[in-house]
Design an enzyme around this catalytic site. Sequence first.
Site, PDB file in Angstrom:
ATOM      1  N   HIS A 156       0.746  -1.365  -0.072  1.00 20.44           N
ATOM      2  CA  HIS A 156      -0.075   0.076  -0.197  1.00 20.44           C
ATOM      3  C   HIS A 156       0.605   1.229  -0.187  1.00 20.44           C
ATOM      4  CE1 HIS A 156       0.849  -1.079   4.332  1.00 20.44           C
ATOM      5  NE2 HIS A 156       0.526   0.014   4.411  1.00 20.44           N
ATOM      6  N   CYS A 173       7.746   0.206  -1.890  1.00 24.72           N
ATOM      7  CA  CYS A 173       6.903   0.170  -0.513  1.00 24.72           C
ATOM      8  C   CYS A 173       7.238   1.736  -0.325  1.00 24.72           C
ATOM      9  CB  CYS A 173       7.561  -0.623   0.382  1.00 24.72           C
ATOM     10  SG  CYS A 173       9.111  -0.586   1.309  1.00 24.72           S
ATOM     11  N   GLY A 174       6.887   1.877   1.060  1.00 28.19           N
ATOM     12  CA  GLY A 174       6.901   3.399   1.515  1.00 28.19           C
ATOM     13  C   GLY A 174       8.434   4.050   1.558  1.00 28.19           C
ATOM     14  N   GLY A 220      11.282   1.787   0.702  1.00 27.95           N
ATOM     15  CA  GLY A 220      12.227   0.936  -0.164  1.00 27.95           C
ATOM     16  C   GLY A 220      12.940   0.191   0.586  1.00 27.95           C
ATOM     17  N   GLY A 244      11.942  -1.820   3.632  1.00 28.81           N
ATOM     18  CA  GLY A 244      11.286  -3.262   3.858  1.00 28.81           C
ATOM     19  C   GLY A 244      11.298  -3.996   2.339  1.00 28.81           C
ATOM     20  N   HIS A 288      28.245  -2.885 -11.397  1.00 26.69           N
ATOM     21  CA  HIS A 288      29.286  -3.617 -10.490  1.00 26.69           C
ATOM     22  C   HIS A 288      28.768  -4.721  -9.443  1.00 26.69           C
ATOM     23  CE1 HIS A 288      32.008   0.169 -10.198  1.00 26.69           C
ATOM     24  NE2 HIS A 288      31.662  -0.149 -11.374  1.00 26.69           N
ATOM     25  N   ARG A 321      37.011  -8.064 -11.542  1.00 25.97           N
ATOM     26  CA  ARG A 321      36.899  -7.627 -10.165  1.00 25.97           C
ATOM     27  C   ARG A 321      35.744  -7.693  -9.731  1.00 25.97           C
ATOM     28  NH1 ARG A 321      37.306  -3.017 -12.614  1.00 25.97           N
ATOM     29  NH2 ARG A 321      36.126  -1.071 -11.832  1.00 25.97           N
TER      30      ARG A 321
HETATM   31  C1  RB5 Z   1       4.030   0.335   5.188  1.00 22.67           C
HETATM   32  O1  RB5 Z   1       3.410   1.242   6.107  1.00 22.67           O
HETATM   33  C2  RB5 Z   1       5.256   0.540   5.274  1.00 22.67           C
HETATM   34  O2  RB5 Z   1       5.876   0.202   6.495  1.00 22.67           O
HETATM   35  C3  RB5 Z   1       6.294  -0.070   4.090  1.00 22.67           C
HETATM   36  O3  RB5 Z   1       5.722   0.240   2.881  1.00 22.67           O
HETATM   37  C4  RB5 Z   1       7.686   0.182   3.941  1.00 22.67           C
HETATM   38  O4  RB5 Z   1       7.992   1.703   4.015  1.00 22.67           O
HETATM   39  C5  RB5 Z   1       8.525  -0.955   4.755  1.00 22.67           C
HETATM   40  O5  RB5 Z   1       9.679  -0.595   4.886  1.00 22.67           O
END
Ligand code: RB5
Length: 150
Positions: free
Chosen positions: A9, A66-67, A69, A71, A99, A134
Amino acid sequence: MRVAIGADHGGYDLKEELSALLHAEGHEVVDVGAHTMDSSDDYPDFAAGVATTVASKDAERGIMVCGSGVGASVASNKVKGARASVCHDTYSAHQGVEHDDLNVLCLGARIIGIELAREIVNAFLSAQFTGEERHQRRLGKVLDIEAANG
Ligand code: RB5
């Protein structure tokens, strides 16, 4: 290019915009969801979809939003064969591929807007792993860590 894309979301709106842009640019888009805006959904469910699609070679690259990046990156990297990172600048997005053989780009929709996201995605998709000794050696060491901890 065949590109897997996903979002929870927190990234849903940006994912929808990027997906439309990728289609318009002629990419084949594999959208693993979310397919509707659901404020109670969980990013690992979609990160797993993007990362397994890329790791199984069903798509060449993946984009997970995600919100923040963060997670998206943490969860995607749990899939063997996925090399994911949050990149909020174009240098990291192309150098990560050149790289480090980055194959999943993670974005935070609460951090960046569509225009920067579009430039970052273009940098990521246009880049190729150089295969220089490398970089190959370092990638081999990364894969050794993965194999030792699988
Ligand atoms: C959701 O609220 C949020 O925690 C998720 O999208 C993200 O940012 C997690 O890293």
